[in-house]
Design a protein around this motif. Sequence first.
Motif, PDB file in Angstrom:
ATOM      1  N   GLU A   7     -36.166 -30.056  52.723  1.00  0.00           N
ATOM      2  CA  GLU A   7     -35.520 -30.153  54.038  1.00  0.00           C
ATOM      3  C   GLU A   7     -35.854 -31.473  54.722  1.00  0.00           C
ATOM      4  O   GLU A   7     -34.977 -32.111  55.323  1.00  0.00           O
ATOM      5  N   LEU A  23     -27.004 -29.966  57.214  1.00  0.00           N
ATOM      6  CA  LEU A  23     -27.965 -29.172  56.454  1.00  0.00           C
ATOM      7  C   LEU A  23     -27.322 -27.877  55.952  1.00  0.00           C
ATOM      8  O   LEU A  23     -27.540 -27.451  54.810  1.00  0.00           O
ATOM      9  N   LYS A  24     -26.510 -27.261  56.784  1.00  0.00           N
ATOM     10  CA  LYS A  24     -25.801 -26.048  56.375  1.00  0.00           C
ATOM     11  C   LYS A  24     -24.838 -26.353  55.235  1.00  0.00           C
ATOM     12  O   LYS A  24     -24.719 -25.591  54.270  1.00  0.00           O
ATOM     13  N   GLU A  25     -24.150 -27.484  55.333  1.00  0.00           N
ATOM     14  CA  GLU A  25     -23.205 -27.873  54.291  1.00  0.00           C
ATOM     15  C   GLU A  25     -23.923 -28.137  52.971  1.00  0.00           C
ATOM     16  O   GLU A  25     -23.446 -27.741  51.899  1.00  0.00           O
ATOM     17  N   ALA A  63     -26.753 -26.857  52.015  1.00  0.00           N
ATOM     18  CA  ALA A  63     -27.245 -25.582  51.486  1.00  0.00           C
ATOM     19  C   ALA A  63     -26.144 -24.855  50.720  1.00  0.00           C
ATOM     20  O   ALA A  63     -26.402 -24.188  49.713  1.00  0.00           O
ATOM     21  N   GLU A  64     -24.904 -24.983  51.178  1.00  0.00           N
ATOM     22  CA  GLU A  64     -23.779 -24.353  50.493  1.00  0.00           C
ATOM     23  C   GLU A  64     -23.407 -25.108  49.227  1.00  0.00           C
ATOM     24  O   GLU A  64     -23.096 -24.501  48.190  1.00  0.00           O
ATOM     25  N   PRO A 110     -26.925 -24.834  46.126  1.00  0.00           N
ATOM     26  CA  PRO A 110     -27.706 -23.597  46.316  1.00  0.00           C
ATOM     27  C   PRO A 110     -29.106 -23.667  45.735  1.00  0.00           C
ATOM     28  O   PRO A 110     -30.020 -23.020  46.250  1.00  0.00           O
ATOM     29  N   ARG A 149     -31.219 -24.972  48.455  1.00  0.00           N
ATOM     30  CA  ARG A 149     -31.389 -23.973  49.530  1.00  0.00           C
ATOM     31  C   ARG A 149     -32.543 -23.035  49.208  1.00  0.00           C
ATOM     32  O   ARG A 149     -33.303 -22.637  50.093  1.00  0.00           O
ATOM     33  N   ASP A 150     -32.690 -22.702  47.926  1.00  0.00           N
ATOM     34  CA  ASP A 150     -33.751 -21.788  47.513  1.00  0.00           C
ATOM     35  C   ASP A 150     -35.122 -22.454  47.506  1.00  0.00           C
ATOM     36  O   ASP A 150     -36.145 -21.775  47.346  1.00  0.00           O
ATOM     37  N   LYS A 151     -35.168 -23.802  47.678  1.00  0.00           N
ATOM     38  CA  LYS A 151     -36.446 -24.520  47.649  1.00  0.00           C
ATOM     39  C   LYS A 151     -36.616 -25.397  48.888  1.00  0.00           C
ATOM     40  O   LYS A 151     -37.238 -26.449  48.843  1.00  0.00           O
ATOM     41  N   TRP A 152     -36.058 -24.939  49.989  1.00  0.00           N
ATOM     42  CA  TRP A 152     -36.027 -25.708  51.234  1.00  0.00           C
ATOM     43  C   TRP A 152     -37.406 -26.225  51.643  1.00  0.00           C
ATOM     44  O   TRP A 152     -37.552 -27.344  52.090  1.00  0.00           O
TER      45      TRP A 152
END
Length: 233
Positions: free
Chosen positions: A94, A113-115, A117-118, A121, A124-127
Amino acid sequence: MLEVSGLTTKYGAISALRDASLSVGAGEVVGLIGPNGAGKTTLLGSIAGLLEPSSGKVTFEGVDVTKASPEALLRSGMALVPEHRRIFVDMTVEENLKIGGITRSGAERSESLKEMAELFPVLRDKWDTAAGFLSGGEAQQLAIARALMSKPKLLMMDEPSLGLAPILVDLVFDLIDQLRADGRTILVVEQNATRMLQAADRAYVLRSGEFVAEGTGTELLERSDLFDTFVGG
């Protein structure tokens, strides 16, 4: 969108890039291929403001940016995914991404950041994981995502598949296809010439600091002499 005209860049007395000219139109994927030491990374560095050309001109969206700083170019809409990724290994995924969006407002960074994460993926699992613990493929995705955080109009990538296992090379080129479908404009230096030409709308071939061929990916794939002489198989 991008026009490079007669660009020459030197390291001391040695011209690593000589009289290079290319163009990248909006929405295109353009490849740069050639043997090691051909000047491909030098060309990207000269466009991105990391190296100062001794002559020639770089125009971005009609504006002369030849002497612009990397920060100014980032703010204008260019982003570079450097060779060997250059992620910050002691920072979390992050935190790396937030650095990529440093030129944007807090609200814009949160949305990006949301984009990311999509789009990625696995990240996203290792933020909250330190980037130094990522695999090679995960680190490459992070480097690309970090560049995308600035919402670039032009994304440049230097050897995105270098050192990756074949299945991860597929992932990189699938991502390039996805970004193209989303309307991104991309300039890619790539050592995997065949895969790059299959993915590119157009491509240029560099040898010893000079362009020796250009054309569509399909046209260049049909040039057996090109691979044997200029690319090396």
